[in-house]
Design an enzyme around this catalytic site. Structure first.
Site: not given
Length: 589
Positions: A377, A379, A504
């Site tokens: 969260g 950004g 990822e």
């Protein structure tokens, strides 16, 4: 009142402008309408011919020529009507295809921000249901209105010539029928608009739930989703009942009016026949013309109801077409993407007053690996969206070298980027189609196999029954998470991008595949600007630069070793994650 009329005129203008954009076949449409008018005029002859037959009704008076003439009229009317119907449907289908083409072209070019606030099911409904409403108006109701008006006017003129006294009865019937049908038509319009909106919402619900049916089942949420769907079904059922109630009044009331008119015409006409004022054939003709007057009133009412529905549907389509789309072509071509990226005073908010990115400044060095790490969260993914130009910065800018990336054409800019996300999105189709997705050139089997080999996907693909032509199912559901990830990596490899963006990229792979794919990615990253969102620090400790992002701000930058010394929160993250990874490896061993 004037405001309402002006608003209505504006809607009419918008409707015709929208239809005009589809490049309809004006010639065929006009020809179909003219044929329909001719068919109506021919039908006006039939009662007069029937009058002559009835007045001369005897075996000796029948002639082959007279019977042949009646037969020819019926056949000509049927043929003209058949071709007019085909021509109208052709015109309607061409217009609906044009509308759908306009909407589809618009939708695929709208920015991501448009879809953030629009349910996909409702948008789909605009392309399918709303365009059908416009088609119905063109193919079924426009000619019904025109021919109905001609039939009413023509019949009244003929009746006035035949017997003006008897015609006065018809003048009483027409306003009475209109007084019944017009309020009913308005009521039907309101119900239809409500049904239209409810159908769009129900379509949205289905489109939201069915693609995620596995989540529904794994969460034991069948009862919850059934209740939501049942609520929509019940609303549509109630609207259907309201429509049925209104429709149930139409036929009885129209039958009542018609029967009253018939009884009056037959009664008064019979008296005139018996007194010799008119003939029996004239009375039969009167009755036939009466039907040619009353029945079109229903057609005209349906036309206005369908017109109002079409105007409402048109408003929604115009709203979509009025949205600002992405301009893919305007701008400079990217001639050299092997330059550093610079984030300068970069800020961004999805909603006003709620910044997600706050005044970020950073250099992403060309040909190097930059990892973006930090709490969820913070950004990180939003930065990727800004780099992809899904959104424009609220403040500040991103530049490639000395040039703002906003000055490059979107098509040229996005060609430079290979993006592999956590979700590994796939389209319904074959593995081949997914790996080659978005490329504007032919891909040889050798290239395809090489990309699959480098992403360590070739082995499992060759084990499938149809290898590269195996269907992956909706959103790739026929493949495992790791297989989908490798297909996505193969897609990025095939693009041969200058900028790699990896969210990822190995997160869905098992330890053996992860190691293999990481080796392939290491090879791919050589000489390319690579940006990695890392949730596991173990995958990026060798990155040339790490940017630690929290609450939309960069609070630390440097190598892994530098951040371990200078950044307390990073040190806690790294110590905790590396310990967890070591424990997992020990257990696996």
């Amino acid at each position: 009142m004037q405001k309402q009329e002006s608003n209505q005129q504006g809607k009419f203008g918008a409707f015709f402008q929208l239809v005009k954009k589809t490049n309809p076949s004006y010639g065929k449409l006009a020809f179909a309408i003219v044929l329909s008018i001719i068919t109506t005029l021919v039908s006006l002859m039939i009662p007069l011919m029937t009058k002559d037959l009835v007045d001369g009704f005897s075996t000796s008076s029948f002639s082959a020529g007279q019977i042949a003439l009646v037969a020819v009229v019926f056949i000509v009317q049927a043929l003209l009507s058949a071709y007019a119907t085909y021509a109208l449907n052709y015109s309607g289908q061409k217009i609906i295809a044009g509308l759908r083409d306009l909407l589809w072209r618009k939708l695929v070019r709208l920015p991501v921000s448009y879809f953030d606030n629009k349910a996909s099911g409702e948008t789909i409904s605009r392309i399918t249901n709303d365009t059908l409403i416009v088609k119905e108006l063109i193919t079924n109701h426009i000619t019904g209105f025109i021919t109905g008006a001609i039939s009413i006017i023509g019949s009244l003129v003929i009746l006035l010539i035949m017997n003006w006294r008897l015609t006065l009865i018809v003048f009483i019937v027409v306003p009475l029928a209109a007084a019944i049908m017009i309020p009913i038509g308005r009521k039907m319009f309101l119900i239809s608009r409500e049904t239209q909106d409810e159908t769009a919402q129900f379509t949205g619900l289905l489109n939201h739930i069915l693609p995620e049916i596995r989540l529904v089942k794994s969460s034991n949420a069948e009862a919850i989703e059934y209740k939501r769907g049942k609520n929509g079904i019940d609303k549509l059922f109630k609207l259907g009942l309201r429509e049925a109630k209104v429709q149930s009044l139409v036929m009885p009331l129209m039958t009542l009016v018609i029967m009253a008119a018939l009884v009056t015409v037959i009664g008064y006409g019979g008296m005139q026949v018996s007194s010799g004022v008119i003939t029996a054939g004239a009375l039969v003709a009167f009755i036939l013309y009466l039907f040619q007057i009353i029945m079109p009133i229903g057609q005209i009412t349906q036309f206005f109801t369908q017109l109002q529905k079409s105007l409402g549907a048109t408003e929604r389509m115009i709203e979509i077409l009025g949205e600002k789309e992405e301009d893919l072509d305007s701008g400079l071509p990217v001639t050299d993407a092997k330059e550093s990226l610079f984030l300068k005073d970069l800020s961004f908010s999805y909603k006003s007053g709620s910044p997600v990115i706050k005044n970020i400044n950073a250099e992403i060095a060309a040909g190097k690996v930059t990892a973006i790490v930090g709490p969820s969260g913070g950004g990180k993914t939003t930065l990727f969206k800004l780099l992809e130009r899904y959104y424009e910065p609220t403040e500040g800018m991103i530049s490639l070298g000395d040039e703002r990336i906003s000055r490059y054409s979107l098509e040229s800019w996005r060609k430079q980027i290979g993006y592999v996300s956590q979700e590994s999105p796939l389209i319904a189709g074959t593995i081949r189609e997914n790996i080659c997705y978005g490329l504007d050139r032919d891909v040889s089997d050798q290239e395809l196999e090489e990309a699959a080999k480098m992403s360590y996907a070739l082995k499992f693909i060759q084990e499938l029954p149809n290898t590269f032509d195996t269907e992956v199912g909706e959103r790739g559901i026929m493949l495992s998470g790791g297989q989908r990830q490798r297909i996505a990596i193969a897609r990025a490899l095939l693009r041969n991008p200058q900028i790699l963006m990896l969210d990822e990229a190995t997160s869905s792979l098992d330890s053996q595949s992860e190691q293999s794919v990481q080796e392939a990615l290491d090879t791919l990253m050589v000489g390319r600007t690579t940006i990695i969102i890392a949730h596991r620090l173990s995958t990026v400790i060798d990155a040339d630069q790490l940017l630690f992002v929290e609450n939309g701000e960069i609070t630390g930058r440097g190598t892994h070793a530098e951040l371990m010394e200078s950044h307390e929160l990073y040190r806690q993250f790294a110590t905790q994650q590396l310990k967890i990874n070591a424990d997992l490896e020990e257990r696996a061993g």
